[in-house]
Design an enzyme around this catalytic site. Structure first.
Site: not given
Ligand SMILES: N[C@@H](CCC[C@H](N)C(=O)O)C(=O)O
Length: 290
Positions: A78, A226
């Protein structure tokens, strides 16, 4: 009692990607998927990813980081969450460089080039169909056979597939806002070609130095940003020879600078991280969690 009851947290965001950071380095109780879902429930704290710092497992690393999506599933990577963790740590300690371990491996992170920017070395992308993973053999993952919509007039088709530690499919389009990603995202995320599901990105190549994207995240849904998708898109565009190895990516929540470094093939992601507020989890949130 669980790992999170009464635990303090920081609510942050990485250019709009909703992040909660919890430091459990002093504890040995792991966070369960049920606890992660309880945090994400309407009575809790909304997040796309919950970043949990656990005791370091390897010498020279600051922590082992586990990453939970808001559906309780775990992700190995992430990018936006890492920048949030890094900002918290740097502000608390004065450090300007650090190495973390995640399920995707070791990640080096540092401050700069400006004081409000954080760079994460996201490691090398993987392109093999078994590494992404895909359910069947594709010799060339720059373009895989996959489409959605009528067979003779597909709405989205022929994505690039990349692993940035997590699986990504990138559909090349002329206008990222012209598609109902909230409708197509879940269908594609759960398509049988992706045995571990996938993050689904729409990407428009503006020019060789600039790409615009929108992403439906595996396990979290529509997000404003993202980071790993930005990395995957930059790499996929360069593989197709449609962009340079250094590009700016525009996401709904802001901008990221991505460099796919020559030599070691590592992908460097640079952007901001924003602190919102601190809090403590109410134990009542976890009362129905086993
Ligand atoms: N927001 C992240 C990616 C989150 C992980 C993803 N949903 C997955 O399950 O792979 C980022 O900034 O990279």
């Amino acid at each position: 009692m669980g790992a999170l009851a009464n635990q303090s947290f920081a609510k942050m965001n990485g250019i709009g990607n909703e992040i909660v950071v919890v430091d459990l380095r002093a504890s040995s109780i792991p966070v369960t998927p049920e606890e992660a879902r309880a945090v994400a429930s309407p009575a809790g704290v909304h997040f796309d990813q919950l970043m949990v710092l656990q005791k370091p497992r390897l010498k020279g690393t600051e922590a082992f980081i586990r990453i939970y999506n808001n559906d309780g599933s775990e992700a190995a990577a992430c990018g936006n969450g890492m920048r949030c963790v890094v900002r918290q740590l740097f502000e608390a300690t004065g450090q300007t460089a650090v190495t973390f371990e995640t399920k995707a491996g070791l990640l080096n992170c540092w401050q700069g080039p400006a004081s409000d920017l954080y760079t994460v070395d996201m490691g090398a992308p993987k392109f093999g169909w078994q590494d992404i993973p895909l359910a069947e053999e594709f010799r060339d993952t720059r373009s895989i056979e996959l489409q959605i919509g009528p067979i003779d007039a597909p709405v989205l088709h022929t994505p690039s597939a990349v692993s940035m530690g997590n699986p990504h499919a990138i559909f090349w389009v002329d206008d990222v806002n012209a598609y109902d990603l909230g409708r197509f995202g879940p269908l594609l995320e759960n398509h049988p070609i992706f045995p571990e599901r996938a993050n689904i990105t729409l990407a428009h190549i503006v020019d060789r130095d600039h790409i615009t994207i929108r992403t439906w995240e595996r396990g979290a849904g529509l997000t404003k940003a993202c980071g790993s998708a930005a990395c995957a898109t930059a790499v996929a565009a360069a593989r197709l020879k449609r962009a340079n190895r250094i590009v700016n990516i525009t996401l709904p929540g802001g901008e990221l600078a991505i460099e796919w470094r020559e030599g070691d093939d590592h992908v460097l992601m640079t952007g901001t991280a924003t602190f919102e507020y601190e809090g403590r989890f109410d134990p009542a949130l976890f009362s129905s969690v086993a």
